[in-house]
Design a protein around this motif. Sequence first.
Motif, PDB file in Angstrom:
ATOM      1  N   UNK A   1      -4.862 -31.117 -25.016  1.00  0.00           N
ATOM      2  CA  UNK A   1      -3.487 -31.578 -25.108  1.00  0.00           C
ATOM      3  C   UNK A   1      -2.921 -30.820 -26.137  1.00  0.00           C
ATOM      4  N   UNK A   2      -1.722 -30.615 -25.728  1.00  0.00           N
ATOM      5  CA  UNK A   2      -0.655 -29.605 -26.836  1.00  0.00           C
ATOM      6  C   UNK A   2      -0.346 -30.232 -27.977  1.00  0.00           C
ATOM      7  N   UNK A   3      -0.616 -30.541 -29.269  1.00  0.00           N
ATOM      8  CA  UNK A   3       0.040 -30.986 -30.452  1.00  0.00           C
ATOM      9  C   UNK A   3       1.207 -30.210 -30.933  1.00  0.00           C
ATOM     10  N   UNK A   4       1.293 -28.943 -30.612  1.00  0.00           N
ATOM     11  CA  UNK A   4       2.436 -28.346 -31.145  1.00  0.00           C
ATOM     12  C   UNK A   4       2.300 -26.975 -30.548  1.00  0.00           C
ATOM     13  N   UNK A   5       3.340 -25.792 -30.446  1.00  0.00           N
ATOM     14  CA  UNK A   5       3.179 -24.680 -29.937  1.00  0.00           C
ATOM     15  C   UNK A   5       1.997 -24.077 -30.798  1.00  0.00           C
ATOM     16  N   UNK A   6       0.933 -23.541 -30.247  1.00  0.00           N
ATOM     17  CA  UNK A   6      -0.068 -22.937 -30.686  1.00  0.00           C
ATOM     18  C   UNK A   6      -0.949 -23.765 -31.421  1.00  0.00           C
ATOM     19  N   UNK A   7      -1.209 -25.002 -31.008  1.00  0.00           N
ATOM     20  CA  UNK A   7      -2.262 -26.044 -31.295  1.00  0.00           C
ATOM     21  C   UNK A   7      -2.572 -26.743 -30.321  1.00  0.00           C
ATOM     22  N   UNK A   8      -3.726 -26.652 -30.019  1.00  0.00           N
ATOM     23  CA  UNK A   8      -4.445 -27.610 -29.037  1.00  0.00           C
ATOM     24  C   UNK A   8      -5.366 -28.304 -29.476  1.00  0.00           C
ATOM     25  N   UNK A   9      -5.589 -29.576 -28.826  1.00  0.00           N
ATOM     26  CA  UNK A   9      -6.581 -30.549 -29.218  1.00  0.00           C
ATOM     27  C   UNK A   9      -7.442 -30.635 -27.838  1.00  0.00           C
ATOM     28  N   UNK A  10      -8.615 -30.334 -28.486  1.00  0.00           N
ATOM     29  CA  UNK A  10      -9.810 -30.433 -27.220  1.00  0.00           C
ATOM     30  C   UNK A  10     -10.679 -31.790 -27.267  1.00  0.00           C
ATOM     31  N   UNK A  11     -10.567 -32.575 -26.345  1.00  0.00           N
ATOM     32  CA  UNK A  11     -11.235 -33.472 -26.269  1.00  0.00           C
ATOM     33  C   UNK A  11     -12.775 -33.397 -25.729  1.00  0.00           C
ATOM     34  N   UNK A  12     -13.587 -33.425 -26.708  1.00  0.00           N
ATOM     35  CA  UNK A  12     -15.184 -33.372 -26.373  1.00  0.00           C
ATOM     36  C   UNK A  12     -15.744 -34.607 -25.668  1.00  0.00           C
ATOM     37  N   UNK A  13     -16.384 -34.771 -24.579  1.00  0.00           N
ATOM     38  CA  UNK A  13     -17.129 -35.759 -24.138  1.00  0.00           C
ATOM     39  C   UNK A  13     -18.352 -35.925 -24.727  1.00  0.00           C
TER      40      UNK A  13
ATOM     41  N   UNK B   1     -21.909 -33.694 -28.716  1.00  0.00           N
ATOM     42  CA  UNK B   1     -20.509 -33.103 -28.995  1.00  0.00           C
ATOM     43  C   UNK B   1     -20.583 -31.698 -29.588  1.00  0.00           C
ATOM     44  N   UNK B   2     -21.803 -31.238 -30.314  1.00  0.00           N
ATOM     45  CA  UNK B   2     -21.779 -29.682 -30.624  1.00  0.00           C
ATOM     46  C   UNK B   2     -22.009 -28.974 -29.319  1.00  0.00           C
ATOM     47  N   UNK B   3     -22.713 -29.354 -28.301  1.00  0.00           N
ATOM     48  CA  UNK B   3     -22.992 -28.963 -27.173  1.00  0.00           C
ATOM     49  C   UNK B   3     -21.582 -28.657 -26.389  1.00  0.00           C
ATOM     50  N   UNK B   4     -20.914 -29.730 -26.320  1.00  0.00           N
ATOM     51  CA  UNK B   4     -19.505 -29.604 -25.614  1.00  0.00           C
ATOM     52  C   UNK B   4     -18.471 -28.652 -26.370  1.00  0.00           C
TER      53      UNK B   4
ATOM     54  N   UNK C   1     -21.834 -30.803 -39.435  1.00  0.00           N
ATOM     55  CA  UNK C   1     -23.037 -30.958 -38.678  1.00  0.00           C
ATOM     56  C   UNK C   1     -22.832 -30.053 -37.602  1.00  0.00           C
ATOM     57  N   UNK C   2     -21.947 -30.259 -36.524  1.00  0.00           N
ATOM     58  CA  UNK C   2     -21.521 -29.581 -35.459  1.00  0.00           C
ATOM     59  C   UNK C   2     -21.323 -28.095 -35.675  1.00  0.00           C
ATOM     60  N   UNK C   3     -20.596 -27.863 -37.129  1.00  0.00           N
ATOM     61  CA  UNK C   3     -20.083 -26.640 -37.319  1.00  0.00           C
ATOM     62  C   UNK C   3     -21.164 -25.555 -37.433  1.00  0.00           C
ATOM     63  N   UNK C   4     -22.374 -26.067 -38.384  1.00  0.00           N
ATOM     64  CA  UNK C   4     -23.225 -24.822 -38.734  1.00  0.00           C
ATOM     65  C   UNK C   4     -23.953 -24.601 -37.316  1.00  0.00           C
ATOM     66  N   UNK C   5     -24.068 -25.433 -36.342  1.00  0.00           N
ATOM     67  CA  UNK C   5     -24.874 -24.865 -35.102  1.00  0.00           C
ATOM     68  C   UNK C   5     -23.768 -23.799 -34.423  1.00  0.00           C
TER      69      UNK C   5
END
Length: 465
Positions: free
Chosen positions: A79-91, A110-113, A138-142
């Motif tokens: 979903x576009x939050x603003x021009x240049x900003x996307x929100x990615x919904x991870x299942x 989540x990390x895999x997504x 936690x998701x970030x370091x992977x």
Amino acid sequence: MGTANAVDRLHYRRWCPVSRRINRVATVSVHTSPLDQPGTGDAGGMNVYIVEVARRLAARGIEVDIFTRATSRALPPVAELAPGVLVRHVVSGPFEELDKGELPRHLCGFTSGVLRAEAAHEPGHYDVLHTHYWLSGQAGWAAKRRWGVPLVHSMHTMAKVKNSALADGDKPEPDERVLGEEQVVASADQLVANTAEEARDLIGLYGADPARVATASPGVDLSRFRPESPLLARSTGLLPHRTGPARRRLGLPREAYVLLFVGRIQPLKAPDVLLRAAARMIADDPSLGSRLVVAVVGGPSGSGRCRPEGLQALAAELGIADVVRFEPPSPQPVLADWYRAADVTVVPSHSESFGLVAVESQACGTPVVAARVGGLRTAVADGESGMLVPGHDPAAYAAVLRRLHAEPGLHARLARGAVRHAQGFGWDATVDRLVEVYTGAMSLPAARPAPPLLTPPLTAAEVTA
Ligand code: UDP
């Protein structure tokens, strides 16, 4: 994305620490979405922070993708939050809001997504990864290891700090969170603290390497949160917050003495202290009973007494039910009206890593009476833009609020000081600092990731699945 590829990139980034331009930032916010209304549930200052920073980065030509967990099947993948900003919904996990305590077991999915979404792009798509709150770290370091990009992490709140200042009825943060935070601190290339005190806690309580801790003060939207009719006030000497349109719009009489609480209704924020202080003020001066209004703006984020129903019951028990006005979580333009209409905003929190509400109120010209804890000591200039109260004794809050009521000269001085103090906290300054931090992180040798506690690194098969 193959493992060999990722390792090559990791080497490239490590050994070619040139000062590159930042084109794209991946932001991770697992447990709460930037699309949520702040002021209820898990949505609060962190959501505001992520949105304000992302918009401003995008305005500077730096695209931002914000990864968050999908809490409903109806949400689009992107979903576009603003021009240049996307929100990615991870299942990952069920399509519903989950308690934060349940999220660690969905982090692997989540990390895999997140990794799968990135794998759809050219290598090197993101330049920096900025994670918010330990679950995202936690998701970030992977992801950092796979992408070979620096990991910048903001804690927002810390279990060890929270556990040292628990309110009655608050559950301590679990050991799992403490361990998870320690791991994120060890593996982040840069940690961003809101205040110098938070930086000290990161180093002292979590053993962070001081060279990897940067301070970036959060901000306030100074174009949205501004005082009412300052010119009118100057020319007539009237109190602008009593006579301006905000009170009319909110249906508040001119003569009302309005005490405001804004935020999630939870034991940690201690709205009960304000109610008890108000009851005491009326007991000491019954004539105030017909003029006092206590406005509580925000929704539930806790249990027991500090749910709105619990607060309503407390107000009834204290005999001030007719004085307290409960308002649902409100969008920021409405909030700005509340700040402008109030005489004082009260922030009696037991712990607060910064306290955006305090700065927003001051930017609107309303002094703040706050607990002398955590980031509130930075957000409020004691005696200049508001008053800091040690502890949580309602009598102490009542005494300060009575004084501000009785001394209009003091109130006016603090109101002017509040506007001045808030000018130091614009989001543009936050973003200037973050860009410096990102750029610095891109030229640092990578931090060694700590051994996995909660999210084991994914196998190549999982990543490409
Ligand atoms: N907020 C809002 N609507 C509400 C209540 C709060 O938009 O009804 C926002 C408020 O403007 C502030 C944030 O929620 O920006 C709360 O941030 P703060 O740092 O005060 O507290 P936190 O939620 O981070 O504990």
